[in-house]
Write a protein that holds these residues in place. Structure first.
Motif, PDB file in Angstrom:
ATOM      1  N   ASP A   4       4.820  20.739  27.811  1.00  0.00           N
ATOM      2  CA  ASP A   4       4.430  21.481  26.617  1.00  0.00           C
ATOM      3  C   ASP A   4       3.205  20.813  26.003  1.00  0.00           C
ATOM      4  OD1 ASP A   4       4.143  22.838  24.263  1.00  0.00           O
ATOM      5  OD2 ASP A   4       6.199  22.564  23.574  1.00  0.00           O
ATOM      6  N   SER A   5       2.042  21.395  26.220  1.00  0.00           N
ATOM      7  CA  SER A   5       0.809  20.791  25.718  1.00  0.00           C
ATOM      8  C   SER A   5       0.256  21.551  24.520  1.00  0.00           C
ATOM      9  CB  SER A   5      -0.244  20.759  26.833  1.00  0.00           C
ATOM     10  OG  SER A   5      -0.507  22.092  27.284  1.00  0.00           O
ATOM     11  N   THR A   6       1.110  22.401  23.921  1.00  0.00           N
ATOM     12  CA  THR A   6       0.632  23.253  22.832  1.00  0.00           C
ATOM     13  C   THR A   6       0.999  22.727  21.459  1.00  0.00           C
ATOM     14  OG1 THR A   6       2.634  24.625  22.892  1.00  0.00           O
ATOM     15  CG2 THR A   6       0.796  25.279  24.318  1.00  0.00           C
ATOM     16  N   LEU A   7       1.652  21.574  21.364  1.00  0.00           N
ATOM     17  CA  LEU A   7       2.045  21.051  20.056  1.00  0.00           C
ATOM     18  C   LEU A   7       0.818  20.598  19.273  1.00  0.00           C
ATOM     19  CD1 LEU A   7       5.234  18.889  20.801  1.00  0.00           C
ATOM     20  CD2 LEU A   7       5.133  21.100  19.644  1.00  0.00           C
ATOM     21  N   ASP A   8       0.806  20.965  18.014  1.00  0.00           N
ATOM     22  CA  ASP A   8      -0.238  20.457  17.129  1.00  0.00           C
ATOM     23  C   ASP A   8       0.160  19.121  16.510  1.00  0.00           C
ATOM     24  OD1 ASP A   8      -2.128  22.669  17.247  1.00  0.00           O
ATOM     25  OD2 ASP A   8      -0.601  23.830  16.196  1.00  0.00           O
ATOM     26  N   VAL A   9       1.406  19.052  16.032  1.00  0.00           N
ATOM     27  CA  VAL A   9       1.845  17.876  15.275  1.00  0.00           C
ATOM     28  C   VAL A   9       3.252  17.485  15.700  1.00  0.00           C
ATOM     29  CG1 VAL A   9       2.238  16.897  12.972  1.00  0.00           C
ATOM     30  CG2 VAL A   9       0.465  18.638  13.296  1.00  0.00           C
ATOM     31  N   ILE A  10       3.459  16.187  15.864  1.00  0.00           N
ATOM     32  CA  ILE A  10       4.792  15.608  16.021  1.00  0.00           C
ATOM     33  C   ILE A  10       5.091  14.796  14.771  1.00  0.00           C
ATOM     34  CG2 ILE A  10       6.140  13.858  17.242  1.00  0.00           C
ATOM     35  CD1 ILE A  10       4.717  14.759  19.808  1.00  0.00           C
ATOM     36  N   VAL A  11       6.267  15.018  14.200  1.00  0.00           N
ATOM     37  CA  VAL A  11       6.711  14.283  13.019  1.00  0.00           C
ATOM     38  C   VAL A  11       7.903  13.426  13.409  1.00  0.00           C
ATOM     39  CG1 VAL A  11       7.614  14.462  10.669  1.00  0.00           C
ATOM     40  CG2 VAL A  11       5.902  16.113  11.480  1.00  0.00           C
ATOM     41  N   ILE A  12       7.838  12.141  13.083  1.00  0.00           N
ATOM     42  CA  ILE A  12       8.927  11.206  13.369  1.00  0.00           C
ATOM     43  C   ILE A  12       9.717  10.998  12.084  1.00  0.00           C
ATOM     44  CG2 ILE A  12       9.546   8.937  14.264  1.00  0.00           C
ATOM     45  CD1 ILE A  12       6.666   8.775  15.408  1.00  0.00           C
ATOM     46  N   GLY A  13      10.921  11.551  12.018  1.00  0.00           N
ATOM     47  CA  GLY A  13      11.775  11.374  10.849  1.00  0.00           C
ATOM     48  C   GLY A  13      11.982  12.664  10.089  1.00  0.00           C
ATOM     49  N   GLY A  14      13.244  12.968   9.765  1.00  0.00           N
ATOM     50  CA  GLY A  14      13.584  14.219   9.096  1.00  0.00           C
ATOM     51  C   GLY A  14      14.051  14.056   7.673  1.00  0.00           C
ATOM     52  N   GLY A  15      13.695  12.939   7.011  1.00  0.00           N
ATOM     53  CA  GLY A  15      13.998  12.791   5.594  1.00  0.00           C
ATOM     54  C   GLY A  15      13.083  13.673   4.761  1.00  0.00           C
ATOM     55  N   PRO A  16      13.084  13.501   3.433  1.00  0.00           N
ATOM     56  CA  PRO A  16      12.283  14.370   2.563  1.00  0.00           C
ATOM     57  C   PRO A  16      10.797  14.394   2.902  1.00  0.00           C
ATOM     58  CG  PRO A  16      13.894  13.188   1.259  1.00  0.00           C
ATOM     59  CD  PRO A  16      13.977  12.623   2.644  1.00  0.00           C
ATOM     60  N   ALA A  17      10.215  13.264   3.280  1.00  0.00           N
ATOM     61  CA  ALA A  17       8.792  13.246   3.619  1.00  0.00           C
ATOM     62  C   ALA A  17       8.530  14.038   4.895  1.00  0.00           C
ATOM     63  CB  ALA A  17       8.297  11.807   3.774  1.00  0.00           C
ATOM     64  N   GLY A  18       9.325  13.775   5.936  1.00  0.00           N
ATOM     65  CA  GLY A  18       9.141  14.474   7.194  1.00  0.00           C
ATOM     66  C   GLY A  18       9.397  15.965   7.084  1.00  0.00           C
ATOM     67  N   SER A  19      10.433  16.341   6.334  1.00  0.00           N
ATOM     68  CA  SER A  19      10.728  17.757   6.137  1.00  0.00           C
ATOM     69  C   SER A  19       9.587  18.447   5.393  1.00  0.00           C
ATOM     70  CB  SER A  19      12.030  17.919   5.348  1.00  0.00           C
ATOM     71  OG  SER A  19      13.130  17.424   6.071  1.00  0.00           O
ATOM     72  N   THR A  20       9.026  17.762   4.407  1.00  0.00           N
ATOM     73  CA  THR A  20       7.952  18.358   3.614  1.00  0.00           C
ATOM     74  C   THR A  20       6.703  18.586   4.447  1.00  0.00           C
ATOM     75  OG1 THR A  20       8.748  17.389   1.541  1.00  0.00           O
ATOM     76  CG2 THR A  20       6.421  17.985   1.635  1.00  0.00           C
ATOM     77  N   VAL A  21       6.226  17.548   5.123  1.00  0.00           N
ATOM     78  CA  VAL A  21       4.985  17.690   5.878  1.00  0.00           C
ATOM     79  C   VAL A  21       5.128  18.727   6.984  1.00  0.00           C
ATOM     80  CG1 VAL A  21       5.407  15.847   7.565  1.00  0.00           C
ATOM     81  CG2 VAL A  21       3.064  16.385   6.884  1.00  0.00           C
ATOM     82  N   SER A  22       6.286  18.757   7.645  1.00  0.00           N
ATOM     83  CA  SER A  22       6.462  19.690   8.749  1.00  0.00           C
ATOM     84  C   SER A  22       6.556  21.129   8.256  1.00  0.00           C
ATOM     85  CB  SER A  22       7.701  19.317   9.568  1.00  0.00           C
ATOM     86  OG  SER A  22       8.870  19.327   8.783  1.00  0.00           O
ATOM     87  N   THR A  23       7.241  21.348   7.141  1.00  0.00           N
ATOM     88  CA  THR A  23       7.366  22.699   6.597  1.00  0.00           C
ATOM     89  C   THR A  23       6.007  23.246   6.173  1.00  0.00           C
ATOM     90  OG1 THR A  23       9.613  22.266   5.819  1.00  0.00           O
ATOM     91  CG2 THR A  23       8.450  24.110   4.801  1.00  0.00           C
ATOM     92  N   LEU A  24       5.237  22.437   5.448  1.00  0.00           N
ATOM     93  CA  LEU A  24       3.941  22.903   4.960  1.00  0.00           C
ATOM     94  C   LEU A  24       2.968  23.140   6.106  1.00  0.00           C
ATOM     95  CD1 LEU A  24       3.552  20.683   1.760  1.00  0.00           C
ATOM     96  CD2 LEU A  24       4.253  23.078   1.905  1.00  0.00           C
TER      97      LEU A  24
END
Length: 437
Positions: A4-24
């Motif tokens: 899968d070479s189509t990912l724009d962003v990988i986020v490490i961690g699903g706490g409030p910071a990770g959830s926020t950046v990934s959602t936006l």
């Protein structure tokens, strides 16, 4: 290597910071994958929100969920001094009327799950439980991650940007030795939960109460929650709490028994659960970003629990980073300059909260200040609600300094340097099973 070479962003961690950046980022059309090593719900501390989280919640489409939740509504904060005198409440809506000035006391296992579920609803590819083993680099540029596969082995997954939201394990900060220790805020905390403890009625039911210890060595947090419990913890210099004293239960009870206000509030209930302890050493990274990578939340820094700014700073760093990343992806620019363009503004806001924290530890009295400068109560309230990223609040510092005793020196600023002498002792408390990990 992942196909899968189509990912724009990988986020490490699903706490409030990770959830926020990934959602936006997903809202802006980015293809985002988030890796969270734990299965939710999971225990975490940091339960009191402040009102400026409202604006990030609004962008995340989280406000309807928060309003519909059982979380206790929080309208104010109060302070109890070493002599047991209770301040007048700092009602947030007296300064900024409207729903933006009401916030919540949350149980983090529930709140973090809501935030991560919200990310899924916005199209984020959440992998959980999934452990990121390392961030992959080509030269100085982050190009992806190595992830442990279920059942053994690992795989490499590529993306244009990697966001480290891994909390205090802070993978990239450790890799590049970016951590700067605060010269003052070397604190520790011991806490537990009390069922059926006292809480005020009506609008004051959800107030956070900050109680100074009679010997002025530290302070207590008192946070009512919706399951009929109160989160109660003592914060003080690490050496004072943990050197030459007994176990966590003994130290907690010694501090409780020395504080009449805490005894009074807990007298109607009983303890529920165990005792927890953690380091609260304050630190910050010397960088917010590099080529292809960004640090947010506790992976960037931790301030102090005094004014409940932790979740706000996680959400705000996630929001600012998301905007920089999305703009960079659109322009084909994922350089350190582009991805870290928000760092100066964010650090300036953290510095404002840090100064308020340091002033409190150095003897600052809210009551005395407001009595002397009543027209500045609104500005102080702005700081308490987390309105940290606008220069208008700087009006308080000159008058505050006018109340300094003649021998008071300036609050030390951040500096490069080695960790405190007892950092290894602190880390002995910080075991892998620690819920603050």
């Amino acid at each position: 290597m992942s196909t899968d070479s189509t990912l724009d962003v990988i986020v490490i961690g699903g706490g409030p910071a990770g959830s926020t950046v990934s959602t936006l980022l997903a809202q802006r059309g980015a293809k985002v994958r988030l890796y969270e090593r734990d299965t939710f719900p999971r225990f975490h501390i940091g339960e009191s929100l402040i009102p400026e989280t409202y604006w990030v919640f609004k962008r995340l489409n989280m406000l309807p969920k928060m309003k519909a939740s059982a979380f206790v509504k929080k309208y104010s904060v109060q302070f109890v001094n070493a002599q047991g005198k209770l301040s007048a409440p700092f009602y947030f809506d007296e300064n900024k009327p409207g729903e933006r000035s009401q916030t919540w006391q949350v149980i983090r296992s529930e709140f973090d799950t809501m935030m991560l579920d919200n990310a899924r609803e916005h199209g984020v590819d959440v992998r959980q439980p999934a452990r990121v083993l390392e961030v992959l680099f080509e030269g100085d540029r982050a190009v992806g991650v190595k992830v442990q596969k279920e059942g053994g082995g690992s795989e490499e997954v590529r993306a244009k940007v990697v966001v480290d939201a891994s909390g205090q394990s802070t993978m990239l900060q450790n890799k590049f030795k970016l951590r700067l220790w605060d010269p003052i805020l070397n604190k520790g905390a011991i806490w537990t939960y009390w069922e059926g403890a006292y809480r005020d009625a009506g609008k004051d039911e959800g107030a956070t109460v900050v109680i100074q210890t009679p010997n002025k060595q530290g302070w207590w947090w008192y946070i009512p929650q919706h399951d009929n419990t109160v989160s109660i913890g003592v914060v003080a210099p690490f050496d004072y709490l943990f050197k030459g004293r007994g176990g966590h239960e003994q130290v907690f009870n010694e501090e409780k028994d020395a504080c009449p206000e805490v005894i009074k509030r807990l007298s109607t209930g009983q303890r529920r659960g165990g005792y927890y302890a953690t380091k609260d050493y304050s630190y910050r990274s010397s960088k917010v970003a590099g080529d292809g990578w960004v640090l947010i939340g506790d992976a960037f820094g931790f301030l102090d629990p005094l004014y409940s700014s932790g979740v706000l700073l996680a959400l705000k760093s996630g929001e600012l980073a998301a905007d920089a990343i999305a703009d960079g992806l659109a322009a084909g620019d994922t350089s350190a300059t582009q991805l870290g363009r928000w760092g100066e503004r964010f650090n300036k806001g953290v510095d404002r909260m840090r100064r308020l924290v340091c002033e409190y530890y150095d003897g600052f009295s809210f009551g005395r200040f407001v009595k002397t400068y009543p027209h500045l109560k609104g500005k102080v309230t702005d700081l308490l609600i987390g309105d940290l990223f606008d220069d208008h609040v700087d009006e308080v510092w000159g008058p505050l300094e006018s109340l300094y005793p003649p021998d008071k020196t300036a609050i030390p600023t951040w500096k490069d340097g080695t960790p405190p002498d007892d950092v290894n002792k602190v880390n002995e408390l910080y075991l892998p099973e620690d819920p603050m990990r």
